[in-house]
Design an enzyme around this catalytic site. Structure first.
Site, PDB file in Angstrom:
ATOM      1  N   SER A  26       0.913  -1.195  -0.089  1.00  0.00           N
ATOM      2  CA  SER A  26       0.072  -0.045  -0.025  1.00  0.00           C
ATOM      3  C   SER A  26       0.815   1.334   0.023  1.00  0.00           C
ATOM      4  CB  SER A  26      -0.881  -0.192   1.293  1.00  0.00           C
ATOM      5  OG  SER A  26      -1.526   1.093   1.516  1.00  0.00           O
ATOM      6  N   TYR A  82       4.564   7.976  18.118  1.00  0.00           N
ATOM      7  CA  TYR A  82       5.147   7.962  16.959  1.00  0.00           C
ATOM      8  C   TYR A  82       6.168   8.742  16.404  1.00  0.00           C
ATOM      9  CZ  TYR A  82       4.180   8.415  11.721  1.00  0.00           C
ATOM     10  OH  TYR A  82       4.206   8.413  10.269  1.00  0.00           O
TER      11      TYR A  82
HETATM   12  N1  LIG Z   1       1.290   8.956   4.395  1.00  0.00           N
HETATM   13  C1  LIG Z   1       1.886   9.818   5.003  1.00  0.00           C
HETATM   14  O1  LIG Z   1       1.444  10.960   5.029  1.00  0.00           O
HETATM   15  C2  LIG Z   1       3.130   9.414   5.856  1.00  0.00           C
HETATM   16  C3  LIG Z   1       3.671  10.502   6.324  1.00  0.00           C
HETATM   17  C4  LIG Z   1       5.125  10.576   7.076  1.00  0.00           C
HETATM   18  C5  LIG Z   1       5.386   9.087   7.234  1.00  0.00           C
HETATM   19  N2  LIG Z   1       4.636   8.074   6.758  1.00  0.00           N
HETATM   20  C6  LIG Z   1       5.173   6.776   6.952  1.00  0.00           C
HETATM   21  O2  LIG Z   1       5.367   6.146   5.809  1.00  0.00           O
HETATM   22  C7  LIG Z   1       5.134   4.702   5.889  1.00  0.00           C
HETATM   23  C8  LIG Z   1       4.108   4.217   4.892  1.00  0.00           C
HETATM   24  O3  LIG Z   1       2.999   4.834   5.246  1.00  0.00           O
HETATM   25  P1  LIG Z   1       1.744   5.000   4.238  1.00  0.00           P
HETATM   26  O4  LIG Z   1       1.051   6.346   4.186  1.00  0.00           O
HETATM   27  O5  LIG Z   1       2.143   4.420   2.688  1.00  0.00           O
HETATM   28  O6  LIG Z   1       0.507   3.879   4.827  1.00  0.00           O
HETATM   29  P2  LIG Z   1      -0.190   2.627   4.419  1.00  0.00           P
HETATM   30  O7  LIG Z   1      -1.079   2.337   5.421  1.00  0.00           O
HETATM   31  O8  LIG Z   1      -0.883   2.902   3.028  1.00  0.00           O
HETATM   32  O9  LIG Z   1       1.092   1.503   4.061  1.00  0.00           O
HETATM   33  C9  LIG Z   1       1.658   0.872   5.337  1.00  0.00           C
HETATM   34  C10 LIG Z   1       1.911  -0.651   4.810  1.00  0.00           C
HETATM   35  O10 LIG Z   1       2.236  -1.180   6.163  1.00  0.00           O
HETATM   36  C11 LIG Z   1       1.972  -2.353   6.621  1.00  0.00           C
HETATM   37  N3  LIG Z   1       2.259  -2.742   7.602  1.00  0.00           N
HETATM   38  C12 LIG Z   1       1.691  -1.876   8.862  1.00  0.00           C
HETATM   39  N4  LIG Z   1       2.031  -2.608   9.930  1.00  0.00           N
HETATM   40  C13 LIG Z   1       2.810  -3.495   9.618  1.00  0.00           C
HETATM   41  C14 LIG Z   1       3.536  -4.851  10.168  1.00  0.00           C
HETATM   42  N5  LIG Z   1       3.544  -4.833  11.655  1.00  0.00           N
HETATM   43  N6  LIG Z   1       4.107  -5.665   9.401  1.00  0.00           N
HETATM   44  C15 LIG Z   1       3.995  -5.670   8.280  1.00  0.00           C
HETATM   45  N7  LIG Z   1       3.430  -4.595   7.412  1.00  0.00           N
HETATM   46  C16 LIG Z   1       2.739  -3.735   8.141  1.00  0.00           C
HETATM   47  C17 LIG Z   1       0.332  -2.035   5.951  1.00  0.00           C
HETATM   48  O11 LIG Z   1      -0.351  -3.351   6.027  1.00  0.00           O
HETATM   49  C18 LIG Z   1       0.370  -1.151   4.749  1.00  0.00           C
HETATM   50  O12 LIG Z   1       0.333  -1.995   3.745  1.00  0.00           O
HETATM   51  C19 LIG Z   1       4.699   4.554   7.239  1.00  0.00           C
HETATM   52  O13 LIG Z   1       5.893   4.188   8.218  1.00  0.00           O
HETATM   53  C20 LIG Z   1       4.160   5.886   7.820  1.00  0.00           C
HETATM   54  O14 LIG Z   1       4.472   6.054   9.268  1.00  0.00           O
HETATM   55  C21 LIG Z   1       3.667   8.151   5.876  1.00  0.00           C
END
Ligand SMILES: NC(=O)c1ccc[n+]([C@@H]2O[C@H](COP(=O)([O-])OP(=O)(O)OC[C@H]3O[C@@H](n4cnc5c(N)ncnc54)[C@H](O)[C@@H]3O)[C@@H](O)[C@H]2O)c1
Length: 260
Positions: free
Chosen positions: A16, A166
Site C-alpha cells: 500500500s 509515533y
Molecule cells: N502517508 C503519509 O502522509 C506519511 C507521512 C509520514 C510518514 N509516513 C510513513 O510512511 C510509511 C508508509 O505509510 P503509508 O502512508 O504508505 O501507509 P499505508 O497504510 O498505505 O501503508 C503501510 C503498509 O504497512 C503495512 N504494515 C503496517 N504494519 C505492519 C507490520 N507490523 N508488519 C508488516 N506490514 C505492516 C500495512 O499493511 C500497509 O500495507 C509508514 O511508516 C508511515 O509512518 C507516511
C-alpha cells in the site's frame, strides 16, 4: 547502483501507499521485487502486478521476518535493496483529562510500546537481517554491496499533540541512520532515511475532504499533499546514487507541523 533484472529489492509495507509506489518504480526500472506486508490480499495483488513475490510478515516477529527473507531469497535471490515502509501510528495525549467526565488518564503504555515495536524495532529488525544477507554478496562497482532506505516522518522533528509514540519511533529511525551507515561502511552498504510530510496514501484517504483540504492548504508550496510517486522517486534515487549515504532527508513541500 544500476537497477536491472539482476537486482532484487525487498519492500516492507509494499502492499500500500508509499511502499507500493516504490515497489512499482523499482520494478519499472527492471528490479525484481519482494513485497513484505501483513496485508495478504493487497500484498499478493501487488506482487502479481509486478511479477514479484509476496511474503506475509508482521515486522514485529523475528520468526516471520526470518521466514519472509528465506522465502524471497529462495524465489528471487539475495536482495541488494531494502526499502522499509511498514509502519503505523496512533494518537493519545501523554496525560490529560476527559473533557466530559474530567477523569485523568495517560498514554496507554502498551500502545506506546506497540508503535515503537512496529516502526522502530521492526525497521531495525528488517534492516539488520537484510544487511547480514547483503554481506554474502560480491561487491559491485565502487565496492557497493547494497542500499537501504528507511521511512521516518516529519513527526520525528515536529511531532503534533498525541504523537509522542509515533514521533519517538520515527525519531529513533532518524537517529539510527548515521550509526548504521557507519556500521556498514566497511561492507559497502549505504543507508538513508526519508522524512515524508503529508502524503496522499490510503492512510490519508480515510480522512474527510475538509481535513484533507486544510492539510493541503497548510503546505507552503506546492499546496497539495505529496504523491506516493514523489516519495518513490527519492527512494529510488537514494538506491541509484552511490554518494547518497547516512542522510535523513525531509520530503515535505517545506511544511513544519503546528502543535495540532
Ligand atoms: N502517508 C503519509 O502522509 C506519511 C507521512 C509520514 C510518514 N509516513 C510513513 O510512511 C510509511 C508508509 O505509510 P503509508 O502512508 O504508505 O501507509 P499505508 O497504510 O498505505 O501503508 C503501510 C503498509 O504497512 C503495512 N504494515 C503496517 N504494519 C505492519 C507490520 N507490523 N508488519 C508488516 N506490514 C505492516 C500495512 O499493511 C500497509 O500495507 C509508514 O511508516 C508511515 O509512518 C507516511
Amino acid at each position: 547502483m544500476q537497477l536491472d533484472s539482476k537486482i532484487v529489492a525487498v519492500v516492507t509495507g509494499g502492499a500500500s501507499g508509499l511502499g507500493l509506489a516504490t515497489a512499482r518504480r523499482l520494478a519499472a526500472r527492471g528490479a525484481r521485487v519482494a513485497i513484505f506486508d501483513f496485508n495478504d490480499a493487497q500484498g499478493q495483488q501487488a506482487a502479481d502486478e509486478l511479477g514479484g513475490v509476496f511474503c506475509k510478515v508482521d515486522v514485529t516477529s523475528d520468526d516471520q521476518v526470518d521466514a519472509a527473507f528465506a522465502k524471497s531469497r529462495a524465489a528471487l535471490g539475495q536482495e541488494r535493496i531494502l526499502i522499509n515502509c511498514a509502519g503505523t501510528g496512533n494518537a493519545f495525549k501523554t496525560a490529560g483529562r476527559d473533557k466530559k467526565t474530567g477523569q485523568i488518564n495517560h498514554f496507554p503504555i502498551d500502545q506506546f510500546n506497540r508503535i515503537i515495536q512496529i516502526n522502530l524495532v521492526g525497521t531495525f529488525r528488517c534492516l539488520a537481517k537484510s544487511a547480514a544477507g547483503m554481506l554474502t554478496l560480491d561487491p559491485l562497482e565502487d565496492g557497493e554491496r547494497g542500499a537501504i532506505v528507511n521511512t521516518a516522518s516529519v513527526a520525528a522533528e515536529d511531532g503534533q499533540i498525541g504523537q509522542a509514540a509515533y514521533s519517538a519511533s520515527k525519531g529513533g529511525v532518524v537517529g539510527m541512520t548515521l550509526p548504521i551507515a557507519r556500521d556498514l561502511m566497511g561492507e559497502g552498504i549505504r543507508v538513508n532515511t526519508i522524512l515524508p510530510g503529508i502524503f496522499n496514501t490510503p492512510l490519508m484517504n480515510a480522512a474527510p475532504d475538509n481535513v484533507k483540504l486544510a492539510l493541503a492548504a497548510s503546505v507552503p508550496f506546492p499546496k497539495r499533499l505529496g504523491l506516493p510517486e514523489e516519495f518513490a522517486r527519492l527512494a529510488v534515487e537514494m538506491c541509484e546514487n552511490g554518494y547518497f549515504n547516512g542522510e535523513d532527508v525531509r520530503l515535505d513541500g517545506a511544511i513544519r507541523m503546528a502543535p495540532r
